[in-house]
Design an enzyme around this catalytic site. Structure first.
Site, PDB file in Angstrom:
ATOM      1  N   HIS A  32       4.376 -10.306   4.262  1.00 18.95           N
ATOM      2  CA  HIS A  32       3.939 -10.167   5.669  1.00 18.95           C
ATOM      3  C   HIS A  32       3.286  -8.801   5.860  1.00 18.95           C
ATOM      4  O   HIS A  32       3.408  -7.895   5.039  1.00 18.95           O
ATOM      5  CB  HIS A  32       5.141 -10.284   6.603  1.00 18.95           C
ATOM      6  N   ASP A  65       3.274  -5.639   8.675  1.00 21.46           N
ATOM      7  CA  ASP A  65       4.089  -5.147   9.788  1.00 21.46           C
ATOM      8  C   ASP A  65       3.203  -4.920  11.000  1.00 21.46           C
ATOM      9  O   ASP A  65       2.043  -4.549  10.869  1.00 21.46           O
ATOM     10  CB  ASP A  65       4.758  -3.814   9.416  1.00 21.46           C
ATOM     11  N   HIS A  94       3.325  -6.910   2.202  1.00 20.07           N
ATOM     12  CA  HIS A  94       4.489  -6.671   1.325  1.00 20.07           C
ATOM     13  C   HIS A  94       5.577  -7.701   1.559  1.00 20.07           C
ATOM     14  O   HIS A  94       5.561  -8.442   2.546  1.00 20.07           O
ATOM     15  CB  HIS A  94       5.033  -5.260   1.541  1.00 20.07           C
ATOM     16  N   ARG A 105      22.969  -5.739   1.291  1.00 20.78           N
ATOM     17  CA  ARG A 105      22.039  -4.615   1.330  1.00 20.78           C
ATOM     18  C   ARG A 105      21.631  -4.361   2.776  1.00 20.78           C
ATOM     19  O   ARG A 105      21.373  -5.315   3.527  1.00 20.78           O
ATOM     20  CB  ARG A 105      20.800  -4.954   0.484  1.00 20.78           C
TER      21      ARG A 105
END
Ligand code: NAG
Ligand code: NAG
Ligand code: NAG
Ligand code: NAG
Length: 730
Positions: free
Chosen positions: A659, A661, A711, A721
């Site tokens: 995607h 940002d 990314h 995480r």
């Protein structure tokens, strides 16, 4: 003509030696200073030091006697002094002996015997009394005083100088009680014309010898000259030799006494800072003086866990320390408990008063003092309020070595003129700024300062607590706050409150606006206590990012640098888990404008936990400078709509599809540790086929959001995480 005759007569030795001496200067050896001191107060030590500095010969009367001459602070009284002087004079036979009689607790010499004797001679009388602006104790005697053309008209009994035979004559009539007024006795002699003449008394009207400070507030200024300091009377343009803080002028004499005669000068700096030390170096640990540390938690306070960490770091053998902890706040019980669970046994003893005991703060101070007073082994009581940030690990050692009955380290607040001492008091006992306050607060004058008020942190000798400060109600007052009541009592007992700025010791936190509604409330302190916040939460090597080149570029235009401490990472995760309302990861998202999320994650937004203002401040203060360095010419105001913590879990949401940002640039901070907390993870920039697969906890990625840096989040295959993501300048 008469003078010549006397000199001739002297040569032929037909006159008494006394007449001869007066023609030349009086030898310094003829002078004897008599003073009365029943106790070795700080004021007495100050007096002796100044006397020693000028080589005055001193005889102290009344040592060990109980003081009966009235209260230290409130005349009249002082008959005891007259009795002691009278009897001391009986032992003095030399006719030419010159006696200076002065008080001691509130007196300092500002010049030596030579000048004193010269000025005495110039007064052309056998007895010279100090003068006063105000008449006391009996105003009705005013008219009986001789008029003076210039200068002060009234007598002050706190200082006089004269030949021994004349003083004997003056005291021959004394038959008063110890509690009678010496001032009234001498005044009556002086206003009696026959006595005045026969004893040959005059007043030092223009303060050439004696400066009484009562009623003379505006007359006196410090005069710095060539490595020495004097008081200058600006009304008469004189340089008095003896400065007397009589009556209610103790603060003024304390102020002058920080400088006169040479304690601090522009040329030498502090000259007393290395006097009378009590060195600790060379002692075995077991020989260190036993100290009771009183810790007072009286309001919700940020960074209490840090306070205890600093306490642990204090350089002093823990088996020579006992702790008295007063905690009024249930909010802080876990912090105290955690500290004690891990460290109680390292100390020689711990006494804890918790909120459930319902003991008020004033009483708690007394109980703390008692823990030291009542224990013969205790040598010092070290009082620290929990809002103190004790940065200097040697503080306790330094204070002990300075060897004062009462001493406080100067504490500051960053970027303000605030300190934990007051240089002066207003008429109603509150804060007033002394002339030297700013210079001391800013460290332009460094030394030991006797001041009227200190707070937050101080060290007292146990002996002082057992004697001068033995009253159980030191903090109690009908009208004053406890800290002010305490300082007022300490002052009135004649104990000097020293503050030192010889070292940097630490700071005092702001406790305003501290909310306890979150789990890790310290995170919210970026506005109120920015320096502490930075120290706690910003990575220790962050400063190198801007200074040196501690910045990596793992992929084109992707920067990577340390930003958060481990504690910051942990607190942020804890805060989010504590809040617990993780989004479902669906496309419909009511939290955002439009209600539709193209690339949803399992996350919590900063504004959901009320952290958006703080986060913005963080971005502005710590991220914007780096973006401006790495992307020159782009200036950011660090605006954001979306800033959030993402949780990746194999069975929840392990990864994120490719995607763009919705940002100009993106901040992506790794909050936990790969290989320990989780396996896998990372970020891949597709255009460059470049991945950052070994995220470092506390390090952030900084990369352009739109267009170039398409990314994806690589899969987390085990564990959980957490990352903190911000879309800046959408
Ligand atoms: C005091 O006496 C000492 C030693 O006798 C001498 O060195 C010093 O200069 C004297 N100080 C003054 C102010 O006269
Ligand atoms: C006081 O004594 C001085 C000499 O020391 C003398 O000149 C003066 O006249 C005397 N004053 C009185 C009032 O006796
Ligand atoms: C900061 O940098 C120094 C020197 O490179 C390093 O030894 C230290 O571990 C770094 N601190 C942290 C918390 O990573
Ligand atoms: C991307 O990089 C990986 C290894 O870093 C390599 O195996 C792969 O072939 C590359 N893909 C492309 C399309 O270049």
């Amino acid at each position: 003509m008469k003078g010549v005759l006397v000199i001739l007569a002297c040569l032929f030795a037909s006159f008494s030696p006394r007449d001869c001496k007066q023609q030349g200067s009086i030898p310094e050896g003829d002078l004897l200073v008599l003073t009365v001191a029943t106790q070795e107060t700080d004021g007495f030590r100050r007096f002796l030091r100044s006397a020693k500095h000028f080589n005055y010969t001193i005889k102290v009367l009344g040592k060990g006697e109980t003081w009966k001459g009235g209260d230290y602070m409130s005349p009249p009284g002082g008959g005891q002094k007259v009795r002691l002087l009278k009897s001391a004079l009986e032992d003095i036979q030399e006719e030419n002996r010159v006696i200076l009689f002065v008080d001691s607790y509130d007196v300092i010499f500002s010049s030596g015997p030579k000048e004193l004797l010269k000025k005495f001679q110039q007064a052309k009388h056998k007895v010279v009394f100090s003068s006063e602006t105000l008449i006391w104790p009996d105003r009705h005697l005013e008219d009986k005083h001789p008029h003076v053309r210039e200068g002060k008209r009234f007598l002050g009994a706190g200082g006089f100088i004269g030949y021994a035979p004349n003083l004997k004559q003056m005291l021959s009539d004394w038959s008063g009680a110890d509690s009678d007024s010496d001032q009234l006795f001498f005044t009556k002699l002086y206003i009696n014309p026959e006595k005045r003449k026969s004893i040959n008394i005059t007043l030092d009207n223009k303060c050439r010898l004696f400066q009484n400070l009562h009623g003379a507030f505006d007359e006196v200024m410090l005069k710095f000259e060539d490595g020495r300091v004097r008081a200058r009377n600006v009304l008469y343009d004189t340089l008095p030799v003896i400065i007397h803080g009589n009556g209610p002028t103790k603060l003024q004499i304390n102020y002058l006494g920080n400088y006169i005669p040479n304690l601090w000068t522009f040329e030498t700096g502090c000259t007393i800072c290395n006097e009378d030390l009590r060195p600790l170096s060379g002692l075995q640990e077991s020989e260190y003086p036993l100290v009771v540390i009183g810790i007072f938690i009286q309001q919700p306070t940020p960074f209490v866990t840090v306070f205890f960490e600093r306490l642990l770091n204090l350089k002093y053998p823990k088996n020579r320390l006992r702790l008295f902890i007063y905690n009024q706040e249930s909010h802080h019980e876990p912090h105290v408990r955690t500290f004690l669970e891990h460290h109680e046994s390292e100390y020689q003893g711990v006494k804890l008063i918790g909120p459930e005991e319902d003991i008020d703060p004033v009483t708690s101070r007394d109980i703390g003092f008692d823990m030291c007073r009542d224990d013969i082994d205790c040598v010092y009581f070290f009082s620290i309020d929990v809002d103190v940030v004790l940065k200097n690990e040697n503080t306790l050692r330094i204070l002990i070595e300075l060897n004062k009955p009462f001493i406080a380290p100067m504490m500051t607040k960053p970027g303000r003129l605030w300190t934990n001492f007051w240089g002066a008091l207003s008429a109603d006992g509150y804060y007033a700024r002394s002339e030297d306050y700013v210079d001391i607060a800013q460290g332009h004058r460094v030394g030991l300062w006797n001041v009227p008020y200190v707070s937050n942190i101080f060290l007292i000798k146990a002996d002082t607590l057992r004697t001068d400060l033995k009253d159980p109600d030191l903090f109690e007052s009908e009208t004053l706050d406890p800290d002010m009541a305490f300082c007022s009592k300490v002052r009135n007992k004649g104990v000097f409150m020293f503050v030192t700025n010889m070292h940097t010791f630490g700071r005092v936190l702001s406790t305003e606006n501290y909310q306890t509604t979150h789990l890790n409330n310290d995170l919210w302190q970026i506005f109120e206590n920015p320096a502490e916040w930075e120290e706690r939460y910003i990575h220790e090597n962050y400063s190198k990012v801007l200074r040196d080149d501690l910045i990596e570029m793992p992929c084109p235009d992707v920067y990577w640098f340390p930003i958060f401490t481990d504690v910051a990472c942990r607190h942020l995760i804890e805060e989010m888990e504590h809040f617990g309302q993780w989004s479902g990861g669906g496309n419909v998202d009511k939290r955002i404008q439009g209600g539709y999320e193209n690339v949803p994650t399992i996350d919590i937004h900063m504004n959901q936990v009320g952290y958006d203002k703080e986060w913005h401040k963080f971005l502005l203060d710590y991220i914007a400078p780096v973006t401006e360095k790495m992307y020159p010419g782009y200036y950011t105001r660090a605006q954001f709509d979306l800033a959030f913590v993402v949780r990746y879990k194999p069975d929840e949401q392990p990864a994120l599809k490719p995607h763009h940002d919705a940002s100009t640039f993106t901040i992506n901070i790794a909050l936990n540790q790969v290989g320990i907390d989780y396996q896998g993870g990372g970020c891949r920039f597709l255009r460059y086929n470049c991945s950052v697969t070994a995220p470092r906890r506390g390090w952030t990625l900084l990369h352009p959001g739109r267009l170039t840096h398409y990314h994806e989040g690589l899969p987390t295959v085990q564990g959980v995480r957490y990352i903190s993501v911000s879309f800046v300048d959408p």
